[in-house]
Scaffold this motif. Structure first.
Motif, short mmCIF file in Angstrom:
data_model
loop_
_atom_site.label_atom_id
_atom_site.label_comp_id
_atom_site.label_asym_id
_atom_site.label_seq_id
_atom_site.Cartn_x
_atom_site.Cartn_y
_atom_site.Cartn_z
N GLY B 54 0.80 -1.23 0.00
CA GLY B 54 0.00 0.00 0.00
C GLY B 54 0.83 1.27 0.00
O GLY B 54 0.58 2.20 -0.77
N GLN B 55 1.85 1.30 0.86
CA GLN B 55 2.62 2.53 1.01
C GLN B 55 3.25 2.98 -0.30
O GLN B 55 3.15 4.13 -0.70
CB GLN B 55 3.68 2.32 2.11
N SER B 56 3.87 2.03 -1.00
CA SER B 56 4.57 2.42 -2.24
C SER B 56 3.57 2.74 -3.35
O SER B 56 3.81 3.62 -4.18
CB SER B 56 5.56 1.35 -2.67
N LEU B 57 2.44 2.03 -3.36
CA LEU B 57 1.42 2.36 -4.36
C LEU B 57 0.89 3.78 -4.15
O LEU B 57 0.71 4.55 -5.10
CB LEU B 57 0.24 1.37 -4.26
N ILE B 58 0.65 4.11 -2.91
CA ILE B 58 0.08 5.43 -2.61
C ILE B 58 1.08 6.54 -2.97
O ILE B 58 0.70 7.57 -3.54
CB ILE B 58 -0.34 5.49 -1.12
N ILE B 59 2.35 6.32 -2.67
CA ILE B 59 3.37 7.32 -3.02
C ILE B 59 3.42 7.54 -4.53
O ILE B 59 3.44 8.67 -5.03
CB ILE B 59 4.75 6.90 -2.46
N GLU B 60 3.38 6.45 -5.26
CA GLU B 60 3.42 6.57 -6.73
C GLU B 60 2.18 7.31 -7.24
O GLU B 60 2.28 8.19 -8.10
CB GLU B 60 3.49 5.16 -7.35
N ALA B 61 1.02 6.94 -6.70
CA ALA B 61 -0.23 7.57 -7.16
C ALA B 61 -0.26 9.06 -6.79
O ALA B 61 -0.77 9.88 -7.56
CB ALA B 61 -1.43 6.84 -6.57
N MET B 62 0.30 9.42 -5.63
CA MET B 62 0.35 10.84 -5.26
C MET B 62 1.17 11.61 -6.29
O MET B 62 0.79 12.70 -6.73
CB MET B 62 1.00 11.00 -3.88
N ARG B 63 2.29 11.05 -6.66
CA ARG B 63 3.16 11.70 -7.62
C ARG B 63 2.45 11.89 -8.96
O ARG B 63 2.50 12.94 -9.59
CB ARG B 63 4.42 10.84 -7.82
N GLU B 64 1.74 10.87 -9.38
CA GLU B 64 1.16 10.92 -10.73
C GLU B 64 -0.16 11.69 -10.80
O GLU B 64 -0.48 12.26 -11.84
CB GLU B 64 0.96 9.50 -11.27
N THR B 65 -0.96 11.63 -9.74
CA THR B 65 -2.30 12.21 -9.84
C THR B 65 -2.45 13.50 -9.06
O THR B 65 -3.43 14.22 -9.26
CB THR B 65 -3.36 11.24 -9.29
N GLY B 66 -1.52 13.79 -8.15
CA GLY B 66 -1.67 14.97 -7.33
C GLY B 66 -2.71 14.82 -6.23
O GLY B 66 -2.99 15.75 -5.50
N LEU B 67 -3.32 13.64 -6.13
CA LEU B 67 -4.30 13.43 -5.06
C LEU B 67 -3.57 13.28 -3.73
O LEU B 67 -2.40 12.92 -3.68
CB LEU B 67 -5.15 12.19 -5.36
N THR B 68 -4.28 13.58 -2.64
CA THR B 68 -3.64 13.58 -1.32
C THR B 68 -3.45 12.17 -0.79
O THR B 68 -4.15 11.23 -1.18
CB THR B 68 -4.49 14.35 -0.30
N GLU B 69 -2.54 12.06 0.20
CA GLU B 69 -2.30 10.76 0.81
C GLU B 69 -3.58 10.22 1.47
O GLU B 69 -3.89 9.04 1.37
CB GLU B 69 -1.18 10.89 1.85
N GLY B 70 -4.30 11.13 2.13
CA GLY B 70 -5.53 10.70 2.81
C GLY B 70 -6.53 10.11 1.83
O GLY B 70 -7.09 9.03 2.05
N ARG B 71 -6.75 10.84 0.75
CA ARG B 71 -7.72 10.37 -0.25
C ARG B 71 -7.27 9.03 -0.83
O ARG B 71 -8.06 8.10 -0.97
CB ARG B 71 -7.85 11.43 -1.35
N LEU B 72 -5.98 8.92 -1.15
CA LEU B 72 -5.51 7.69 -1.81
C LEU B 72 -5.48 6.51 -0.84
O LEU B 72 -5.73 5.37 -1.24
CB LEU B 72 -4.13 7.92 -2.45
N THR B 73 -5.21 6.79 0.42
CA THR B 73 -5.25 5.72 1.42
C THR B 73 -6.67 5.16 1.51
O THR B 73 -6.88 3.94 1.50
CB THR B 73 -4.80 6.27 2.79
N GLY B 74 -7.64 6.06 1.55
CA GLY B 74 -9.04 5.63 1.58
C GLY B 74 -9.42 4.87 0.32
O GLY B 74 -10.12 3.85 0.37
N GLU B 75 -8.92 5.35 -0.80
CA GLU B 75 -9.31 4.72 -2.07
C GLU B 75 -8.70 3.32 -2.20
O GLU B 75 -9.34 2.41 -2.71
CB GLU B 75 -8.88 5.61 -3.24
N LEU B 76 -7.47 3.20 -1.74
CA LEU B 76 -6.86 1.86 -1.82
C LEU B 76 -7.59 0.89 -0.90
O LEU B 76 -7.83 -0.27 -1.26
CB LEU B 76 -5.36 1.93 -1.45
N LYS B 77 -8.01 1.38 0.25
CA LYS B 77 -8.78 0.52 1.16
C LYS B 77 -10.08 0.09 0.49
O LYS B 77 -10.46 -1.08 0.52
CB LYS B 77 -9.07 1.28 2.46
N ARG B 78 -10.74 1.05 -0.15
CA ARG B 78 -11.97 0.70 -0.87
C ARG B 78 -11.70 -0.40 -1.90
O ARG B 78 -12.50 -1.31 -2.09
CB ARG B 78 -12.54 1.94 -1.55
N THR B 79 -10.57 -0.27 -2.56
CA THR B 79 -10.23 -1.22 -3.63
C THR B 79 -10.04 -2.63 -3.07
O THR B 79 -10.54 -3.60 -3.64
CB THR B 79 -8.93 -0.74 -4.33
#
Lengths: 508, 508
Positions: B54-79
């Motif tokens: 999760g951690q490395s996926l979220i870091i990569e997604a933050m870089r590419e999408t500009g979305l926040t860590e909080g949002r992406l953490t929630g989204e990965l959990k949803r996934t």
């Protein structure tokens, strides 16, 4: 009594069509919100009305279609049984698939609101009647019954092959619905060919249902799909329904298989979508000879319409003229007082499976009493044949009662393949004579149907005309009765309780 | 850390694409026949693998999408919750809708054979990832999870907005599936735009699933529908999600409604398909002013891709320039280190409902943080607005806690209309923040989706990738395990017993 049906029926004027579409749209809001029990009573009333007038309907249909009294009596019974079956489906209520998610403050993804999901009617449905079932796939047939059951008003485009039967049936449907309190516009008949196309383009039509030829069905599917707002189109088009026989089965009951096959492919003068059009036999089989003999003894019978007879003549000639194709039984054409010809069966032998597969025309439906035989040498031949056949309603296998190891292996490898190309896989029976029951599946990959996820026969046919709607956090007084906490209609529901989602959480 | 994602990704060569399609086709036969429990274990393994990284996926997604860590953490959990939810659905087994009709010699329409119906996977599915959910509607998102659960291999066309996140996720999905024993070819990533279109034309692809714009989705739907063998295409396209507020609700909690609305339409910088794009307020409402103030306080945020930002700028200018439209809050654009602009919200006031309805552009989705307000005078205004809005995912109503008679009457007349235009009708909440649960419905009439009978969120999403097959009179050894008399998988079934059909017979 026979007279030629008029093949061009009166066109509705644009004003008439507009008024029918407007009435169907108005009716949709009312009819769709009636309780399932109310609609069930109305469907039962339609069934009763058709049964009460059965004798005169059958006489009219005999005159127009040339089908026998026995056949039409059975078909009308199927039609009214179908209507009562959908009525029972409505009274049961599980077709609504009501699902309740209880409010859950501890839901794994954050607080979950109260959600209530059910299936609701699509809106006005345009149904095109088929030529070959003047009752069961026509005015009050399965498409109409399932659409009305779902809560959708029906605009029914009559088939020109049985116009008076259609009018008579439509009159009975309309008056029975009216007496049962259904809103004006719940059901109406269209007769014009152009009106049938214009209606499909109208934004108020929410879905189409069709049973007929690949060419006609595809043209309508293309219209439905290319509208500014595309709509679902449930077309049941062409199917070759391949059947195979193992050498074990032939040894055990060859005569019975030959007779069964001839009975099935010539039933209704071969004008069924489930007609077994291709028969795969072991190399050196004795059955082709016997099948030809039996086919030659089948008396000629009238085809449904001149257009179908013309197309059948053309296609049969085309297939018989393919180099290498042997004509085992050459059908003949005879005059009929209706001016629509009578035909007797044709049996063609394509040669090997490789020969069969080398000619795409042999793999396409030929609507009428014609069958194509090919012989297989090895497992791979059967696999190749089933793989090459276009999407089909059925695949049939005839096996020995106690298959030996070789036969078991042969067939085991084919069943899943057959299931991947069809909607129904059957054993030691023939595909014609479709049971109208809950577990029936009448559908398959294109061109068998344009909507592979659905059936047009059996209770599941109602799914075609429904779509899901969820109510979130709705006050009780605004919920449809079916979704209220008090469940006043006593409908079956599945409930998702709070706290049940903790297993889905990521491990800590 | 931010860098511009490459918006043109490498194209697969025709040979590479061929090999992916061939592998998916081979995998389909194997993966589709695994027991639901086997597939459940594989889905759980994918969920575990994503959580572990999760951690490395979220870091990569933050870089590419500009979305926040909080949002992406929630989204990965949803996934990963979604994957486990479908695993549970598989273990439960009722999604197969197994129906058994017992042989019935006394069936009302003549002897009925043994019929066994269930749902089977469609075959290889082509999934197009969305821009706005780099996890939950992307490589391992809801479409992939539901297609894999159904037994369909997935070819995943990555979204160019987050290419490295896609590659990383795909690698994890592939290796988790492999470790769980899934056949090679069960999942593969496509990156080329042209390859994504070519694959949709390939006869081996059995369905498409898409979340994105109306223009892009419609182009793909047209390809899927015009193939020689048309296939189902589940496109989730554009939605305006109208919301209305009664004067009672405004009096009771106007401030809360204004804040909730601004929070919802600007969530994710307005880049959600459930964004409430139109707000209908009572004539003379104080809320427009307050909404504008609150919107002006929302800080600018980066949009997902340059293409989305360009389109948003163009559409917002177009709407603001419509004569009579008042700009209550004018959004501004700011540079971002990624070179993809940051934007702040725009609030437009169209005037009356009549003004709103006179400009079709105002009724179309504008993907980004822009909302359109209109004021209604009477019930008919609301009815007209809901009727005129194109098919939409949601309709929202905010009511007083204890509505008076006038308000009850106003809303009662609107709920059924709202349900007829949408897939979800919600009250006193906002449409963003979709619960992933069994009773969820994420779909609606076109253009909300291209397949109105289905949902792309919630457990019912699995239905999209299944089709019915019936076995008739099959010997036990040839039946799939799920349908055998002994029920070795212990699956739920509904059974239709002999003799139950006598009620359907015509009265004597």
């Amino acid at each position: 009594m026979n007279t030629t049906p008029r093949l061009t029926e009166p066109e509705e004027t644009p004003e008439e069509l507009e008024s029918l579409l407007a009435a169907a749209t108005t009716a949709a809001a009312d009819w769709g919100r009636r309780s399932p029990h109310d609609r069930a009573d109305a469907l039962s009333a339609v069934a009763d009305a058709l049964d009460a007038e059965g004798q005169s309907l059958i006489i009219e249909a005999m005159r127009e279609t040339g089908l026998t009294e026995g056949r039409l009596t059975g078909e009308l019974k199927r039609t009214t049984v179908q209507l009562r079956m959908f009525a029972e489906e409505l009274r049961d209520g599980s077709y609504l698939r009501i699902a309740l998610d209880r409010q859950d403050p501890d839901f794994v993804l954050g607080p979950r609101p109260d959600l209530r999901r059910w299936l609701t009617p699509l809106g006005p449905v345009l149904v095109y009647a088929a030529s070959n079932f003047p009752f069961a796939f026509s005015v009050a047939g399965g498409d109409t019954a399932s659409a009305l059951a779902a809560g959708c008003p029906v605009l029914l485009k009559a088939h020109p092959g049985h116009p008076e039967t259609s009018r008579k049936t439509a009159g009975l449907v309309r008056s029975a619905l009216q007496s049962a309190g259904a809103p004006e516009g719940t059901f109406a008949l269209l007769t014009g060919r152009q009106a049938g196309v214009s209606a499909l383009r109208d934004p108020r039509i929410a879905a189409g249902a069709f049973t007929g030829s690949v060419a006609g069905g595809r043209a309508l599917f293309d219209i439905a799909s290319s509208r500014p707002n595309p709509i679902p189109f449930f077309g049941e088009l062409g199917s070759v329904n391949p059947a195979m026989v193992t050498s074990g089965a032939e040894r055990e009951r060859g005569e019975q298989i030959a007779a069964g096959f001839v009975g099935s492919f010539t039933l209704g003068t071969g004008q069924f979508c489930t007609k077994p059009g291709i028969l795969l036999l072991p190399r050196g089989s004795e059955l082709p000879k016997r099948i030809a003999e039996l086919a030659q003894n089948v008396p000629p019978a009238r085809m449904l319409t001149s257009a179908i007879a013309d197309r059948y003549r053309e296609r049969t000639t085309e297939l018989a003229d393919i180099p290498g194709v042997e004509v085992l039984a050459r059908g003949s054409e005879h005059a009929d007082p209706s001016d629509i010809p009578q035909v007797s069966p044709t049996v063609l032998h394509a040669g090997s499976v490789a020969d069969l597969l080398s000619e795409p025309a042999l793999l396409e439906e030929n609507f009428g009493p014609c069958a194509v035989i090919a012989e297989y040498d090895a497992d791979e031949d059967l696999r190749a044949a089933i793989s090459a056949v276009p999407g089909t309603l059925t695949v049939t296998a005839h096996l020995a009662g106690q298959p030996d190891d070789a036969e078991r292996q042969l067939v085991s490898g084919l069943v899943a393949l057959a299931a991947s190309r069809s909607g129904r896989v059957l054993f030691d029976e023939w595909p014609t004579g479709l049971a109208v029951t809950p577990a029936q599946q009448h559908g398959g990959p294109y061109p068998a149907t344009t909507a592979v996820s659905h059936t047009s026969v059996g209770t599941a046919a109602i799914d075609r005309f429904l779509r899901p709607v969820t109510y979130q956090n709705a006050p009780e007084f605004l919920l449809p009765e079916a979704l209220r906490e008090s469940n006043p209609l006593g409908l079956p529901r599945s409930t998702h309780q709070p706290g049940a989602s903790q297993d889905w959480a990521p491990p800590q």
